[in-house]
Motif scaffolding. Structure first.
Motif, PDB file in Angstrom:
ATOM      1  N   LEU A   1     -39.474  34.456 -14.814  1.00  0.00           N
ATOM      2  CA  LEU A   1     -39.632  35.896 -14.612  1.00  0.00           C
ATOM      3  C   LEU A   1     -39.678  36.624 -15.949  1.00  0.00           C
ATOM      4  N   LEU A   2     -38.761  36.311 -16.830  1.00  0.00           N
ATOM      5  CA  LEU A   2     -38.726  36.990 -18.128  1.00  0.00           C
ATOM      6  C   LEU A   2     -39.896  36.591 -19.019  1.00  0.00           C
ATOM      7  N   LYS A   3     -40.338  35.365 -18.932  1.00  0.00           N
ATOM      8  CA  LYS A   3     -41.547  34.967 -19.658  1.00  0.00           C
ATOM      9  C   LYS A   3     -42.739  35.783 -19.162  1.00  0.00           C
ATOM     10  N   TYR A   4     -42.831  35.931 -17.846  1.00  0.00           N
ATOM     11  CA  TYR A   4     -43.914  36.722 -17.253  1.00  0.00           C
ATOM     12  C   TYR A   4     -43.850  38.166 -17.769  1.00  0.00           C
ATOM     13  N   LEU A   5     -42.706  38.772 -17.670  1.00  0.00           N
ATOM     14  CA  LEU A   5     -42.561  40.178 -18.053  1.00  0.00           C
ATOM     15  C   LEU A   5     -42.781  40.417 -19.542  1.00  0.00           C
ATOM     16  N   LYS A   6     -42.431  39.431 -20.354  1.00  0.00           N
ATOM     17  CA  LYS A   6     -42.585  39.567 -21.806  1.00  0.00           C
ATOM     18  C   LYS A   6     -43.918  39.006 -22.314  1.00  0.00           C
ATOM     19  N   ARG A   7     -44.772  38.587 -21.367  1.00  0.00           N
ATOM     20  CA  ARG A   7     -46.108  38.076 -21.708  1.00  0.00           C
ATOM     21  C   ARG A   7     -46.052  36.838 -22.604  1.00  0.00           C
ATOM     22  N   THR A   8     -45.100  35.963 -22.307  1.00  0.00           N
ATOM     23  CA  THR A   8     -44.961  34.716 -23.030  1.00  0.00           C
ATOM     24  C   THR A   8     -45.720  33.628 -22.267  1.00  0.00           C
ATOM     25  N   ALA A   9     -46.373  32.719 -22.975  1.00  0.00           N
ATOM     26  CA  ALA A   9     -47.124  31.632 -22.334  1.00  0.00           C
ATOM     27  C   ALA A   9     -46.237  30.924 -21.306  1.00  0.00           C
ATOM     28  N   PRO A  10     -46.774  30.616 -20.181  1.00  0.00           N
ATOM     29  CA  PRO A  10     -48.171  30.643 -19.757  1.00  0.00           C
ATOM     30  C   PRO A  10     -48.621  31.964 -19.121  1.00  0.00           C
ATOM     31  N   TYR A  11     -47.834  33.018 -19.256  1.00  0.00           N
ATOM     32  CA  TYR A  11     -48.114  34.298 -18.591  1.00  0.00           C
ATOM     33  C   TYR A  11     -48.697  35.344 -19.539  1.00  0.00           C
TER      34      TYR A  11
ATOM     35  N   LYS B   1     -48.875  43.573 -15.016  1.00  0.00           N
ATOM     36  CA  LYS B   1     -47.519  44.130 -14.988  1.00  0.00           C
ATOM     37  C   LYS B   1     -47.176  44.494 -13.544  1.00  0.00           C
ATOM     38  N   PRO B   2     -46.014  44.066 -13.073  1.00  0.00           N
ATOM     39  CA  PRO B   2     -45.645  44.379 -11.687  1.00  0.00           C
ATOM     40  C   PRO B   2     -45.194  45.831 -11.532  1.00  0.00           C
ATOM     41  N   ASP B   3     -45.413  46.364 -10.336  1.00  0.00           N
ATOM     42  CA  ASP B   3     -44.883  47.681 -10.000  1.00  0.00           C
ATOM     43  C   ASP B   3     -43.428  47.572  -9.568  1.00  0.00           C
ATOM     44  N   ILE B   4     -43.103  46.472  -8.892  1.00  0.00           N
ATOM     45  CA  ILE B   4     -41.718  46.193  -8.489  1.00  0.00           C
ATOM     46  C   ILE B   4     -41.460  44.691  -8.585  1.00  0.00           C
ATOM     47  N   ILE B   5     -40.191  44.362  -8.685  1.00  0.00           N
ATOM     48  CA  ILE B   5     -39.765  42.964  -8.747  1.00  0.00           C
ATOM     49  C   ILE B   5     -38.857  42.696  -7.553  1.00  0.00           C
ATOM     50  N   LEU B   6     -39.123  41.602  -6.850  1.00  0.00           N
ATOM     51  CA  LEU B   6     -38.271  41.124  -5.769  1.00  0.00           C
ATOM     52  C   LEU B   6     -37.508  39.937  -6.352  1.00  0.00           C
ATOM     53  N   LEU B   7     -36.193  40.065  -6.475  1.00  0.00           N
ATOM     54  CA  LEU B   7     -35.406  39.109  -7.251  1.00  0.00           C
ATOM     55  C   LEU B   7     -34.321  38.430  -6.425  1.00  0.00           C
TER      56      LEU B   7
ATOM     57  N   GLY C   1     -30.569  35.354 -10.957  1.00  0.00           N
ATOM     58  CA  GLY C   1     -31.009  36.736 -10.810  1.00  0.00           C
ATOM     59  C   GLY C   1     -30.128  37.752 -11.516  1.00  0.00           C
ATOM     60  N   ARG C   2     -28.842  37.480 -11.577  1.00  0.00           N
ATOM     61  CA  ARG C   2     -27.922  38.402 -12.261  1.00  0.00           C
ATOM     62  C   ARG C   2     -28.246  38.470 -13.757  1.00  0.00           C
ATOM     63  N   GLU C   3     -28.441  37.300 -14.345  1.00  0.00           N
ATOM     64  CA  GLU C   3     -28.777  37.231 -15.773  1.00  0.00           C
ATOM     65  C   GLU C   3     -30.135  37.893 -16.039  1.00  0.00           C
ATOM     66  N   ALA C   4     -31.094  37.605 -15.170  1.00  0.00           N
ATOM     67  CA  ALA C   4     -32.433  38.189 -15.334  1.00  0.00           C
ATOM     68  C   ALA C   4     -32.380  39.709 -15.192  1.00  0.00           C
ATOM     69  N   LEU C   5     -31.639  40.196 -14.211  1.00  0.00           N
ATOM     70  CA  LEU C   5     -31.508  41.641 -14.012  1.00  0.00           C
ATOM     71  C   LEU C   5     -30.893  42.298 -15.236  1.00  0.00           C
ATOM     72  N   ALA C   6     -29.843  41.705 -15.764  1.00  0.00           N
ATOM     73  CA  ALA C   6     -29.190  42.262 -16.958  1.00  0.00           C
ATOM     74  C   ALA C   6     -30.171  42.336 -18.123  1.00  0.00           C
TER      75      ALA C   6
ATOM     76  N   ASN D   1     -33.757  45.926 -21.571  1.00  0.00           N
ATOM     77  CA  ASN D   1     -34.994  45.928 -22.357  1.00  0.00           C
ATOM     78  C   ASN D   1     -35.734  47.251 -22.170  1.00  0.00           C
ATOM     79  N   GLU D   2     -35.943  47.962 -23.249  1.00  0.00           N
ATOM     80  CA  GLU D   2     -36.599  49.280 -23.220  1.00  0.00           C
ATOM     81  C   GLU D   2     -37.952  49.254 -22.502  1.00  0.00           C
ATOM     82  N   ASP D   3     -38.723  48.205 -22.693  1.00  0.00           N
ATOM     83  CA  ASP D   3     -40.062  48.122 -22.117  1.00  0.00           C
ATOM     84  C   ASP D   3     -40.058  47.719 -20.650  1.00  0.00           C
ATOM     85  N   LEU D   4     -38.975  47.151 -20.159  1.00  0.00           N
ATOM     86  CA  LEU D   4     -38.928  46.619 -18.796  1.00  0.00           C
ATOM     87  C   LEU D   4     -38.041  47.414 -17.847  1.00  0.00           C
TER      88      LEU D   4
END
Length: 147
Positions: free
Chosen positions: A44-54, A62-68, A77-82, A87-90
């Protein structure tokens, strides 16, 4: 069903059966290309931060919402949410907790961390379809999302 703004939903779910059911339920209200799945919080964080392979913006918008989901391997999910909410951009992306948990501690903790909603996964496919319809209606018709 017609809707005003098709939303793009990014689903973080490690259980293959749950993932397939979620995709099938959303197919009733959203075009197939408007729902993307990743297998855990690390992906999920690789996707959001545009890290390969995303890193292909066309293929992975860029998603409008995230289902976590909360309980996932590698990064839950707790770590990812935090990380998302720090993150200012996310942080402006709404995060809906979608989990089997019904724990008051999980509900309180994830709201304190900045989640937008907490939904306990329903027990049947028909209930899941109703939930996905409500998500689509609320997030694409009722509220204004950040652009």
């Amino acid at each position: 069903m017609s809707f005003e703004k098709p939303i793009h939903i990014l689903v973080a779910e490690d259980d293959e059966d749950d993932k397939l059911l979620i995709l099938k339920a959303f197919e009733r209200t959203l075009p197939k290309e408007k729902v993307t799945c990743v297998e855990d919080g690390e992906a999920l964080l690789k996707y959001l931060k545009r890290t390969a392979p995303y890193d292909d913006v066309e293929k992975y918008p860029k998603p409008d919402i995230i289902l976590l989901d909360l309980n996932m391997p590698r990064k839950d999910g707790r770590e990812a949410l935090a990380e998302i909410k720090s993150n200012e951009d996310l942080r402006s992306i709404p995060v809906i907790i979608f989990t089997t948990s019904n724990s008051v501690d999980d509900i309180q903790a994830t709201y304190k961390m900045g989640s937008s909603s907490f939904i306990t996964k329903p027990g049947s496919f028909e209930e899941l379809v109703k939930v996905t319809e409500e998500i689509e209606n609320y997030w694409s018709k009722t509220v204004k999302l950040p652009g």
